[in-house]
Design a protein around this motif. Structure first.
Motif, PDB file in Angstrom:
ATOM      1  N   GLU A 268       0.835  -1.206   0.000  1.00 38.48           N
ATOM      2  CA  GLU A 268       0.000   0.000   0.000  1.00 38.48           C
ATOM      3  C   GLU A 268       0.869   1.256   0.000  1.00 38.48           C
ATOM      4  OE1 GLU A 268      -3.781   1.932   2.488  1.00 38.48           O
ATOM      5  OE2 GLU A 268      -2.961  -0.012   3.083  1.00 38.48           O
ATOM      6  N   ALA A 269       1.976   1.213   0.760  1.00 35.51           N
ATOM      7  CA  ALA A 269       2.907   2.346   0.756  1.00 35.51           C
ATOM      8  C   ALA A 269       3.693   2.398  -0.552  1.00 35.51           C
ATOM      9  CB  ALA A 269       3.862   2.232   1.953  1.00 35.51           C
ATOM     10  N   ALA A 270       4.115   1.232  -1.033  1.00 36.64           N
ATOM     11  CA  ALA A 270       4.979   1.157  -2.212  1.00 36.64           C
ATOM     12  C   ALA A 270       4.292   1.652  -3.480  1.00 36.64           C
ATOM     13  CB  ALA A 270       5.458  -0.278  -2.404  1.00 36.64           C
ATOM     14  N   ILE A 271       3.006   1.391  -3.586  1.00 39.00           N
ATOM     15  CA  ILE A 271       2.261   1.746  -4.793  1.00 39.00           C
ATOM     16  C   ILE A 271       2.236   3.263  -5.000  1.00 39.00           C
ATOM     17  CG2 ILE A 271      -0.143   2.116  -4.056  1.00 39.00           C
ATOM     18  CD1 ILE A 271       0.689  -0.629  -6.488  1.00 39.00           C
ATOM     19  N   ARG A 272       2.349   4.013  -3.895  1.00 39.91           N
ATOM     20  CA  ARG A 272       2.336   5.477  -3.959  1.00 39.91           C
ATOM     21  C   ARG A 272       3.631   6.046  -4.564  1.00 39.91           C
ATOM     22  NH1 ARG A 272      -1.074   8.451  -0.912  1.00 39.91           N
ATOM     23  NH2 ARG A 272       0.567  10.005  -0.612  1.00 39.91           N
ATOM     24  N   HIS A 273       4.685   5.236  -4.588  1.00 37.14           N
ATOM     25  CA  HIS A 273       5.984   5.731  -5.052  1.00 37.14           C
ATOM     26  C   HIS A 273       6.270   5.408  -6.516  1.00 37.14           C
ATOM     27  CE1 HIS A 273       7.928   6.948  -1.163  1.00 37.14           C
ATOM     28  NE2 HIS A 273       6.885   6.274  -0.710  1.00 37.14           N
ATOM     29  N   ARG A 279      15.334   5.337  -6.973  1.00 31.36           N
ATOM     30  CA  ARG A 279      15.461   4.411  -5.842  1.00 31.36           C
ATOM     31  C   ARG A 279      14.668   4.968  -4.674  1.00 31.36           C
ATOM     32  NH1 ARG A 279      20.963   4.457  -2.974  1.00 31.36           N
ATOM     33  NH2 ARG A 279      21.809   3.067  -4.576  1.00 31.36           N
ATOM     34  N   CYS A 280      13.939   4.119  -3.981  1.00 36.72           N
ATOM     35  CA  CYS A 280      13.170   4.601  -2.839  1.00 36.72           C
ATOM     36  C   CYS A 280      13.018   3.499  -1.797  1.00 36.72           C
ATOM     37  CB  CYS A 280      11.786   5.106  -3.274  1.00 36.72           C
ATOM     38  SG  CYS A 280      10.717   3.810  -3.948  1.00 36.72           S
ATOM     39  N   THR A 281      12.744   3.929  -0.573  1.00 36.41           N
ATOM     40  CA  THR A 281      12.394   3.016   0.514  1.00 36.41           C
ATOM     41  C   THR A 281      10.982   3.416   0.944  1.00 36.41           C
ATOM     42  OG1 THR A 281      14.693   2.843   1.224  1.00 36.41           O
ATOM     43  CG2 THR A 281      13.041   2.189   2.818  1.00 36.41           C
ATOM     44  N   PRO A 282       9.962   2.758   0.402  1.00 35.36           N
ATOM     45  CA  PRO A 282       8.593   3.275   0.524  1.00 35.36           C
ATOM     46  C   PRO A 282       8.009   3.275   1.936  1.00 35.36           C
ATOM     47  CG  PRO A 282       8.778   1.704  -1.279  1.00 35.36           C
ATOM     48  CD  PRO A 282      10.033   1.595  -0.492  1.00 35.36           C
ATOM     49  N   TYR A 283       8.351   2.269   2.740  1.00 27.77           N
ATOM     50  CA  TYR A 283       7.675   2.172   4.040  1.00 27.77           C
ATOM     51  C   TYR A 283       8.381   3.061   5.058  1.00 27.77           C
ATOM     52  CZ  TYR A 283       4.725   0.196   7.636  1.00 27.77           C
ATOM     53  OH  TYR A 283       3.795   0.045   8.633  1.00 27.77           O
TER      54      TYR A 283
END
Length: 320
Positions: A268-273, A279-283
Motif C-alpha cells: 500500500e505504501a509502495a504503490i504510492r511511489h 530508488r526509494c524506501t517506501p515504508y
C-alpha cells in the motif's frame, strides 16, 4: 538592539569559529530539508495515476507475500493483471480470489519457474503479453539462502538458482516488456531490491543474495537514466524486513510489527511511489532504520551484520 549586538559579537570571533558555525548551520539546514522532503514524499505527495501507463500490469512472484500484495493493490487501482509464478495451483487460487473481489478485472496467469530454463520461460511471457498494453511491470520474484552460510559452504545449485532467479530473471523479463513500452512511449518498471544490498554496506553469510540485489539496484538506476526521456519510469524499491515467508526463513520473523510491515501494508505504501524516484524506501519505518544505519561507521555495521549471520548459522532465533 539584539540583532546589532549579535552582529557585533560575531565580528569579534576568530575566523575558524565562524567557519565551523557556518558549517554546522548548513548541515542542520540540509538535514531539515531532507526530513521535510521525506515527510512530503511519504505522507503528502499524490500518487501517480497508474492507469496512464497502460491497462495491464504484470507481477512476477505473485502468489505470495509482497508480489501478491502488489497485485491486489494494482487490481484495486483498476488495472488488469498478468500473474507470473511457478506454482500453477496457487496461480489459479489467487486468480479466483482476485476475480471474486474485482469482477471487472481481466486476469491472465503464466506458470513459470525462474530457476529452470530462463529463455524458454521468457518466450512464454512474450507470447502471453502479445497484443496487451503492459503499462506496469513489478519484478518481485526472488530467492535467498535456505539458511545463513559462508560463501564456500553454499551448495552450488543454491547460488546458481539465486543468480538465475534474482539476476537473470529480472533482466530478461524487463527486456521482454520494454519494446512495447517504447512503442507506446510510456510504462513503469519496478524492481524489488533489498536493504541487504543498499542500506548496510555488507550482508555476510548471504553474500550471493546481497550481490544480486546490488545488481538490481544498478540495473534499475541505469535503465532509469536510459529510458526516462522515453516516458518509461524505472525504479528500484528497497524494503527492509517485511513479514513474508522469505523473512520467516531467513530471520525467523513470524509476524508484522512497527518496523516489520505486513506485505499488504508495504504494498500500500509502495504503490504510492511508482513513477517517481529511481530508488526509494517506501515504508516509513524502513526509512527511519536506514537513516540510523547511515549514522554508524561501516566497521560497526559490518561487525553487527556478521554477528547476526553467525548466530543464524548456528540456529539461534534473533527475532521472535
Amino acid at each position: 538592539m539584539l540583532f546589532t549586538t549579535c552582529i557585533e559579537h560575531l565580528r569579534t570571533q576568530p575566523i575558524w569559529f565562524l567557519l565551523i558555525s557556518s558549517l554546522g548551520f548548513f548541515t542542520i539546514l540540509k538535514k531539515s530539508a531532507t526530513f521535510l522532503n521525506w515527510v512530503f514524499i511519504t505522507f503528502i505527495r499524490d500518487p501517480k495515476d497508474l492507469k496512464r501507463y497502460g491497462s495491464w500490469a504484470m507481477v512476477t512472484g505473485s502468489t505470495d507475500g509482497i508480489g501478491k500484495a502488489f497485485a491486489y493493490q494494482l487490481a484495486k487501482k483498476g488495472l488488469n493483471l498478468i500473474l507470473v509464478s511457478r506454482n500453477s495451483s496457487k496461480l489459479k487460487s489467487v486468480s479466483k480470489e482476485f476475480q471474486a473481489e474485482f469482477p471487472d478485472t481481466q486476469i491472465k496467469t503464466i506458470a513459470f519457474d525462474f530457476s529452470s530454463d530462463i529463455l524458454e520461460g521468457v518466450k512464454e511471457i512474450e507470447e502471453g503479453i502479445k497484443g496487451l498494453e503492459i503499462g506496469i511491470l513489478i519484478n518481485n520474484v526472488g530467492v535467498s539462502y535456505p539458511s545463513a552460510a559462508y560463501f564456500h559452504e553454499v551448495d552450488e545449485q543454491v547460488w546458481m538458482d539465486i543468480v538465475r532467479v534474482n539476476l537473470e530473471g529480472t533482466t530478461w523479463v524487463s527486456r521482454a516488456v520494454l519494446p512495447g513500452m517504447l512503442q507506446r512511449k510510456r510504462g513503469a518498471i519496478v524492481n524489488i531490491g533489498s536493504g541487504a544490498a543498499i542500506v548496510v554496506p555488507s550482508h555476510p553469510l548471504y553474500t550471493t543474495y546481497a550481490a544480486t540485489k546490488s545488481y538490481i539496484d544498478q540495473l534499475s538506476r541505469c535503465l532509469h537514466v536510459e529510458y526516462k526521456h522515453c516516458g518509461i519510469d524505472v525504479q528500484c524499491q528497497v524494503p527492509l524486513y517485511v513479514a513474508t515467508k522469505m523473512a520467516s526463513d531467513i530471520a525467523s520473523i513470524k509476524r508484522s510489527s512497527l518496523f516489520v510491515p505486513s506485505p499488504d501494508d508495504y504494498a500500500e505504501a509502495a504503490i504510492r511511489h511508482i513513477g517517481y524516484e529511481a530508488r526509494c524506501t517506501p515504508y516509513w519505518s524502513h526509512w527511519v532504520q536506514w537513516c540510523f544505519a547511515g549514522l554508524l561507521p561501516e566497521a560497526i555495521l559490518d561487525s553487527w551484520r556478521l554477528s547476526i549471520g553467525i548466530n543464524r548459522r548456528q540456529g539461534k532465533l534473533l527475532i521472535p
